[in-house]
Design an enzyme around this catalytic site. Structure first.
Site, short mmCIF file in Angstrom:
data_model
loop_
_atom_site.label_atom_id
_atom_site.label_comp_id
_atom_site.label_asym_id
_atom_site.label_seq_id
_atom_site.Cartn_x
_atom_site.Cartn_y
_atom_site.Cartn_z
N PHE A 128 0.85 -1.20 0.00
CA PHE A 128 0.00 0.00 0.00
C PHE A 128 0.88 1.24 0.00
CE2 PHE A 128 -2.40 3.50 1.81
CZ PHE A 128 -3.54 3.46 1.02
N ASP A 213 9.20 2.74 1.71
CA ASP A 213 8.01 3.45 2.19
C ASP A 213 7.91 3.22 3.70
OD1 ASP A 213 5.51 4.30 2.95
OD2 ASP A 213 4.47 3.50 1.19
N LYS A 242 2.74 9.64 8.29
CA LYS A 242 1.85 9.38 9.43
C LYS A 242 2.27 9.99 10.77
CE LYS A 242 -0.99 5.65 7.81
NZ LYS A 242 -0.61 5.06 6.52
#
Ligand SMILES: *Cc1c(COP(=O)(O)O)cnc(C)c1O
Length: 397
Positions: A128, A213, A242
């Site tokens: 993702f 990532d 995040k």
């Protein structure tokens, strides 16, 4: 539910009003234990005093100027992040998808500079990387892509945690690998210990960029500031978002060596990226992680929690795996278990289920021992009740 909000989320019927550490209170005054941290965002918990003070002070001083000018706090934050990497420089943006977009653009331009006309990036199954067109195209989940074709081209997909599959790629267009150190949305999938190191070696041999990532794994979550620091592997590029601002939107794409020289003036940009308010939050986050010893806490508490869950579920054959990297915890069932989220909410506990059958726990790094005990007790109860009930239903059928 509010019909003036685009229905892009199947929201749970609760609205939070206030938070403190790992506790949240809803508009009816009911208290919840947060074992999700807004999906690995509020790693320092809610209303963290140092972050709150930093953004309140900065809001009263200066929120935004523009990247047309120097931004002092952005320079300080870049110094701290590159020192920790160690990397050479940073591009600041506002989200994980945007950070990955920067990495994707960087890899493509790197390819062109090598003389590759149609540069491609190696990406993984069940990955993702975000919801923008390029990042959903990089994502290894058909559900995320469905309806948005034509996808962005230039991605070659291989299975995750399979260095041999990467080795077998014989495509002169490939110039980079984009991979998560632990797959979060993909079901808390933790690769073999030497996986990233082997990818590093392949990248060295072929002059590919290794791009990680770290949007979910970064900022102490896995027991080190960045997850790759446990893998004896230094990427050329990695992305953060995040938890970088503990809830204040900020993303970053870090690069070193040749990769740090690719995105030059006029080649990329962001209006909000790295503005003083967001950077003040991120600097407070870095200080807190360091001064409050939260990274080693994530390591220790994560292992302790996983051990306790293993003990609790020893007799429950529906629970087929408990795994963790720091405070990124996956409890995998032998059946779809999305219903557990609402059951837990009812009991005042915030959890998540991903990849259909894996309970994902991402508690804040400030989780106390008492909160950990509460989490284990309550979740074990909920899961055992749920799996017994479904077994009974199956028996009745
Ligand atoms: C959440 C996430 C993203 C996307 O971040 P947004 O801020 O929602 O754009 C990208 N990559 C990973 C690994 C993520 O967990």
């Amino acid at each position: 539910m509010n019909s003036h909000i685009m229905p892009t989320y199947a929201r749970l019927p609760v609205c939070f009003e206030r938070g403190e550490g790992a506790w949240l209170w809803d508009t009816d005054g009911k208290r919840y234990l947060d074992a999700l941290s807004g999906i690995a965002v509020c790693n320092l918990g809610h209303a963290h005093p140092r972050v709150t003070a930093a953004i309140a002070a900065q809001a009263g001083r200066l929120v935004h100027t523009s990247n047309l000018y120097r931004v002092g706090l952005q320079e300080t934050l870049a110094d701290e992040l590159t020192l920790a990497g160690p990397m050479d420089n940073v591009f600041f943006c506002n989200s994980g998808a945007e950070a990955n977009e920067a990495a994707i653009k960087l890899a493509r331009k790197y390819g062109h500079e090598l003389g590759v006309e149609c540069p491609a990036i190696l990406v993984m199954e069940s990955s993702f990387h975000g919801r923008t067109l390029a990042t959903l195209s990089a994502t290894g989940n058909r559900k995320v892509q469905d309806g948005f074709e034509p996808l962005v081209s230039g991605f070659v997909r291989v299975p995750y945690d399979d260095a041999q599959a990467v080795e077998a790629i014989d495509d002169p267009n490939v110039v980079a690998i984009l991979v998560e150190p632990v797959q979060g949305e993909g079901g808390v999938r933790i690769p073999k210990l030497d996986y990233l190191k082997r990818l590093r070696e392949i990248c060295n041999q072929r002059r590919w960029l290794l791009m990680l990532d770290e949007v979910q794994t970064g900022m102490g979550r896995t027991g080190s500031l960045f997850a790759y620091q446990q893998a004896d592997c230094l990427p050329d590029v990695f992305t953060l978002a995040k938890a970088l601002g503990n809830g204040v939107p900020i993303g970053a794409c870090l690069a070193r060596g040749k990769a740090a020289e690719i995105l030059t003036a006029g080649k990329h940009g962001s209006t909000f990226g790295g503005n003083p308010l967001a950077c003040s939050a991120a600097l407070a986050v870095l200080t807190s992680l360091r001064e409050d010893n939260l990274i080693s806490r994530a390591d220790q508490l994560g292992s302790a929690l996983a051990e306790q869950f293993r003990a609790e579920f020893k007799e429950n054959h529906h629970v087929i795996d408990v795994r963790n990297k720091g405070l990124m915890i996956g409890i995998q069932l032998n059946q779809a278990c999305g219903e557990l989220v609402a059951m837990a909410l009812e009991q005042g506990l915030l959890i998540n289920v991903t990849a259909e059958s894996t309970i994902r726990l991402l508690p804040p790094l400030v989780f106390t021992d008492d909160q950990a005990e509460l989490l284990v007790m309550n979740l074990a109860n909920i899961v055992n009740t749920y799996t017994h009930k479904t077994t009974d239903t199956i028996k009745q059928l």
